[in-house]
Design a protein around this motif. Structure first.
Motif, PDB file in Angstrom:
ATOM      1  N   UNK A 150       0.893  -1.185  -0.062  1.00  0.00           N
ATOM      2  CA  UNK A 150      -0.050  -0.082   0.043  1.00  0.00           C
ATOM      3  C   UNK A 150       0.927   1.341  -0.052  1.00  0.00           C
ATOM      4  N   UNK A 151       2.206   1.157  -0.287  1.00  0.00           N
ATOM      5  CA  UNK A 151       2.966   2.146  -0.215  1.00  0.00           C
ATOM      6  C   UNK A 151       2.963   2.990  -1.395  1.00  0.00           C
ATOM      7  N   UNK A 152       3.623   4.212  -1.526  1.00  0.00           N
ATOM      8  CA  UNK A 152       3.723   5.063  -2.757  1.00  0.00           C
ATOM      9  C   UNK A 152       4.220   4.182  -3.979  1.00  0.00           C
ATOM     10  N   UNK A 153       3.723   4.755  -5.127  1.00  0.00           N
ATOM     11  CA  UNK A 153       4.420   3.870  -6.267  1.00  0.00           C
ATOM     12  C   UNK A 153       5.863   4.633  -6.437  1.00  0.00           C
ATOM     13  N   UNK A 154       6.371   5.552  -5.896  1.00  0.00           N
ATOM     14  CA  UNK A 154       7.777   5.920  -5.862  1.00  0.00           C
ATOM     15  C   UNK A 154       8.546   5.043  -5.213  1.00  0.00           C
ATOM     16  N   UNK A 155       8.010   3.758  -4.347  1.00  0.00           N
ATOM     17  CA  UNK A 155       8.938   2.609  -3.989  1.00  0.00           C
ATOM     18  C   UNK A 155       9.565   1.926  -5.256  1.00  0.00           C
ATOM     19  N   UNK A 156       8.821   2.078  -6.462  1.00  0.00           N
ATOM     20  CA  UNK A 156       9.577   1.416  -7.415  1.00  0.00           C
ATOM     21  C   UNK A 156      10.696   2.079  -7.931  1.00  0.00           C
ATOM     22  N   UNK A 157      10.774   3.397  -7.874  1.00  0.00           N
ATOM     23  CA  UNK A 157      11.850   4.058  -8.318  1.00  0.00           C
ATOM     24  C   UNK A 157      13.095   3.742  -7.162  1.00  0.00           C
ATOM     25  N   UNK A 158      12.753   3.683  -6.114  1.00  0.00           N
ATOM     26  CA  UNK A 158      13.671   3.320  -4.904  1.00  0.00           C
ATOM     27  C   UNK A 158      14.457   1.965  -5.091  1.00  0.00           C
ATOM     28  N   UNK A 159      13.518   0.865  -5.564  1.00  0.00           N
ATOM     29  CA  UNK A 159      14.143  -0.386  -5.749  1.00  0.00           C
ATOM     30  C   UNK A 159      14.585  -0.473  -7.027  1.00  0.00           C
ATOM     31  N   UNK A 160      14.269   0.221  -8.248  1.00  0.00           N
ATOM     32  CA  UNK A 160      14.835   0.311  -9.458  1.00  0.00           C
ATOM     33  C   UNK A 160      16.519   0.729  -9.062  1.00  0.00           C
ATOM     34  N   UNK A 161      16.597   1.751  -8.463  1.00  0.00           N
ATOM     35  CA  UNK A 161      17.859   2.504  -8.313  1.00  0.00           C
ATOM     36  C   UNK A 161      18.695   1.439  -7.497  1.00  0.00           C
TER      37      UNK A 161
END
Length: 147
Positions: free
Chosen positions: A108-119
């Protein structure tokens, strides 16, 4: 073509075999996306010496191991799941919402979580293989193996 219902209740239309060429946000908050078929670039089947060209990133889903340029990497669960999803669908662009729904449907977290994991994934892959995870500006990410 696929129509998916996102966790927030909105609908999303996915057109397969098309890539975003241009994305523009208008003052009326409308978003115009121009799509086109992927560029047809001849992909050589073999290296100059006649040997097959190795994939920059290989995934062993049973052992949950990533091989990048011959190096074995062990990624944490979320990073492994994200990378495995991208590698299983080369050349396909995914929005952050699509990646969240496909990889972490109960998150349920922000979709910006994807950015963090991609990095983090890119950092772990190191120079060379990290370039196979490309950012499609205004849209999301895709796995694009080097020719």
């Amino acid at each position: 073509m696929a129509v998916d219902r996102l966790p927030d209740g909105t609908w999303q239309l996915t057109l397969h075999d098309l890539e975003p060429v241009s994305v523009h946000r208008l003052p009326s908050d409308e978003v115009h996306i121009i799509l086109a078929p992927p560029r047809e670039e001849p992909a050589p089947d073999a290296s100059p010496a006649g040997r097959p060209r190795p994939e920059p990133i290989r995934i062993d889903t049973a052992a949950r191991i990533v091989f990048a340029r011959g190096r074995q990497l062990e990624l944490p669960r979320l990073e492994f799941d994200l990378l495995a999803h991208l590698v299983r669908h080369p050349q396909r662009t995914f929005t952050r919402e699509q990646l969240m729904a496909a990889v972490w449907p109960s998150c349920q977290s922000s979709n910006r979580t994807v950015d963090v994991h991609i990095a983090r994934v890119r950092r772990r892959l190191g120079p060379g293989p990290r370039d196979a995870i490309t950012t499609v500006f205004g849209i999301g990410y895709k796995y694009q193996p080097a020719p």
